[in-house]
Design an enzyme around this catalytic site. Structure first.
Site, PDB file in Angstrom:
ATOM      1  N   CYS A  53       0.819  -1.210   0.000  1.00 26.44           N
ATOM      2  CA  CYS A  53       0.000   0.000   0.000  1.00 26.44           C
ATOM      3  C   CYS A  53       0.853   1.261   0.000  1.00 26.44           C
ATOM      4  O   CYS A  53       0.338   2.348  -0.162  1.00 26.44           O
ATOM      5  CB  CYS A  53      -0.966   0.013   1.179  1.00 26.44           C
TER       6      CYS A  53
ATOM      7  N   ASP B 135       2.391   2.627   2.434  1.00 31.10           N
ATOM      8  CA  ASP B 135       2.269   3.449   3.628  1.00 31.10           C
ATOM      9  C   ASP B 135       3.501   3.324   4.527  1.00 31.10           C
ATOM     10  O   ASP B 135       4.195   2.313   4.511  1.00 31.10           O
ATOM     11  CB  ASP B 135       0.998   3.069   4.386  1.00 31.10           C
TER      12      ASP B 135
ATOM     13  N   CYS C  63      -3.391   5.091   5.989  1.00 29.20           N
ATOM     14  CA  CYS C  63      -4.840   5.139   6.076  1.00 29.20           C
ATOM     15  C   CYS C  63      -5.274   5.391   7.524  1.00 29.20           C
ATOM     16  O   CYS C  63      -4.456   5.436   8.438  1.00 29.20           O
ATOM     17  CB  CYS C  63      -5.426   3.827   5.576  1.00 29.20           C
TER      18      CYS C  63
ATOM     19  N   CYS D  16      -2.176  -2.905   8.519  1.00 33.59           N
ATOM     20  CA  CYS D  16      -1.884  -1.559   9.018  1.00 33.59           C
ATOM     21  C   CYS D  16      -1.427  -1.629  10.482  1.00 33.59           C
ATOM     22  O   CYS D  16      -0.563  -0.868  10.907  1.00 33.59           O
ATOM     23  CB  CYS D  16      -3.112  -0.669   8.889  1.00 33.59           C
TER      24      CYS D  16
END
Ligand code: FES
Lengths: 125, 395
Positions: A33, A35, A58, A102
């Site tokens: 992603c 991130d 996110c 995450c």
């Protein structure tokens, strides 16, 4: 998509920012992603006295960072290094399946930050 | 009351009041099945015929060239798979673009499993297809070229007249997904040389669940849904009378008011673009500056991630969406932005603002104010931003 607890941590994230001259820093990224999460630690006598984070990610990543830094504050590094993403998810009362990774970022960033502290300490002796 | 601003008209629009009213009598009063011989059926059939005639006239085709479907996705599936299946003996090659709607791309991917050869045309950095590559890609075995009229994420308008011209010269069929374009772009299938076109009512203030595929007479396409004799035997299933009536009224209004609406929408769009560019540093417009849908502005905000921004705007009552990774619940980033070669670090924050007929100038003030705050908050939280400011990271 997110529960209230997650949203609360997203809306009012705790421990945002950096620590000047931190004793340990961990920076991790997720390739899929893109991130990125950074965790900064202030450590006295192997006890985490302060923790801060910066996250490009996110809402789940921000909430996980917020929760994880709350969890480790005041803990010894031996306790903190054992914290898993499962615990972070439990404290957040759940994350959507696609957002599990995450919380993994938070676990990894803490571990890296503590290792960073340990290696610095070792080289200082 | 909390302010609510809907800026996601590219996803769906509200149903116009006149449209709702026009539909109502066909739910319980004139509820007959148009295929029935009796009075109830005949009355319903009349309404469907009138709608079909009118929609055909607005598109510039014959009523016998309109096939009602459940929406844009079905129309796209039919156009692609139907042509392939009905013409396999003549070839197995289809040309489309890298920025098509998922309905087209997924249909093509499905056909690849059956042995179809698909060429996915590149786009430039503005999201516009490459005509030279198209010309070079057409071979003996090319059955169909399918390129959308306007892209749903970044709003880029495709040169469909030129594409249609090329296809006509090379005797290849041309289909366009005009789902985002009806009511915003002036289209006439005869004048523009279009062989097939998909449309969907809920993008122009009509109801969800209804659309149409235009198929030029004489084209060999497959019967799409096996069943009764509806849609001249090509698509079985009881005719959806109220929704067809609604689509017709919606389309009539959308086309009638197109110029006025476009003027207003593009004014708001340009105002938003100008204000974002002058008031928020490191914001990048995705797509072409002029060749874009009147109601679409798509921005990336460097150093931040889209989902967080969209959730914050949502809490402030502003509904926007993104074409990017996390928001849609999937991790892959937008296929449109990656085809445009938008750098990965800014595709993450791509945010689409799509205006509608209820949008106004005051909305823009409110959006800018919140957008500025949110971007600042998220940047303060972003490790990428700190780095950029030259602060060292002691790892
Ligand atoms: S951190 Fe990448 S999707 Fe949540």
């Amino acid at each position: 998509m997110y529960n209230d607890k997650v949203m609360e941590n997203f809306k009012n994230p705790q421990n945002v920012g950096e620590i000047e001259n931190p004793d340990g820093v961990g920076r991790v990224g997720n390739a899929s992603c893109g991130d990125i999460m950074e965790i900064y630690l202030k450590i006295d006598d192997d006890i985490i006295t302060d923790a801060k984070f910066k996250t490009f990610g996110c809402a789940a990543a921000i909430a996980s960072s917020s929760m994880a830094t709350q969890l480790i504050k005041g803990k010894s590094i031996d306790e903190a290094i054992k914290i898993t993403n499962k615990q972070v998810i439990e404290e957040l009362e759940g994350l959507p399946p696609k957002k599990i990774h995450c919380s993994v970022l938070a676990e990894e960033a803490i571990k890296l930050a503590i290792e960073n502290y340990k290696s610095k300490k070792a080289s200082n002796i | 009351m909390k302010r609510k601003i809907y800026l996601d008209n590219a996803a769906t629009t509200s149903v116009d009041k006149d449209v709702t009213e026009a539909m109502l009598p066909y739910f319980s009063g004139t509820f007959g099945n148009p295929n029935s011989l009796h009075f109830f059926g005949r009355e319903a059939a009349k309404a469907v015929t009138a709608a079909r005639d009118n929609i055909a006239a607005m598109l510039g085709c014959k009523p016998t060239e309109i096939y009602f479907t459940s929406g844009g996705t079905e129309a796209d599936n039919w156009a692609i798979k139907g042509i392939y299946n009905a013409n396999k003996d003549k070839g197995n090659h289809i040309i489309t673009s890298k920025i098509e709607h998922k309905a087209v791309i997924a249909s093509c991917k499905r056909l690849e499993k059956d042995g179809a050869k698909i060429t996915y045309l590149d786009v430039d950095k503005y999201g516009i297809v490459d005509l030279e590559q198209l010309k070079k890609s057409i071979t003996e075995g090319t059955l169909l070229v399918s390129v959308m009229t306007a892209n749903n994420e970044v709003g880029s308008l495709q040169p469909i007249k030129e594409i249609a011209q090329i296809c006509a010269e090379r005797k290849v069929l041309f289909h366009t997904d005009a789902v985002q374009a009806i009511g915003t772009v002036d289209i006439n299938v005869k004048r523009d040389n279009i062989d097939m076109l998909s449309l969907s009512a809920h993008k122009f203030y009509g109801p969800k669940g209804i659309g149409a595929l235009y198929i030029k007479n004489g084209i060999k396409n497959d019967r799409y849904i096996s069943g009764g004799s509806q849609e001249r035997g090509m698509r079985g299933g009881t005719t959806n009378v109220p929704l067809i009536v609604g689509m017709n009224v919606a389309m009539e209004k959308a086309i009638r008011d197109m110029d006025i609406n476009n003027k207003k929408l593009s004014y708001l769009r340009d105002m938003l673009i100008k204000r974002i560019e002058s008031e928020i540093p490191d914001a990048f417009l995705n797509g072409h500056r002029e060749r874009r849908l009147a109601n679409n502005a798509n921005f990336s905000f460097k150093y931040i991630e889209g989902e967080s921004l969209i959730l914050m705007l949502d809490m402030q009552g502003i509904a926007v969406s993104s074409g990017s990774a996390c928001t849609s619940g999937s991790l892959e980033s937008s296929h449109v932005l990656s085809a445009m070669n938008v750098p990965a670090e800014i595709t993450q924050s791509a945010t689409r603002f799509s205006f509608g007929k209820d949008s106004n100038e005051q909305d823009i003030d409110y959006i800018i104010e919140n957008l500025k705050n949110n971007v600042t908050t998220l940047r303060a939280m972003s490790p990428l931003f700190a780095q950029q400011k030259g602060e060292p990271i002691n790892v």
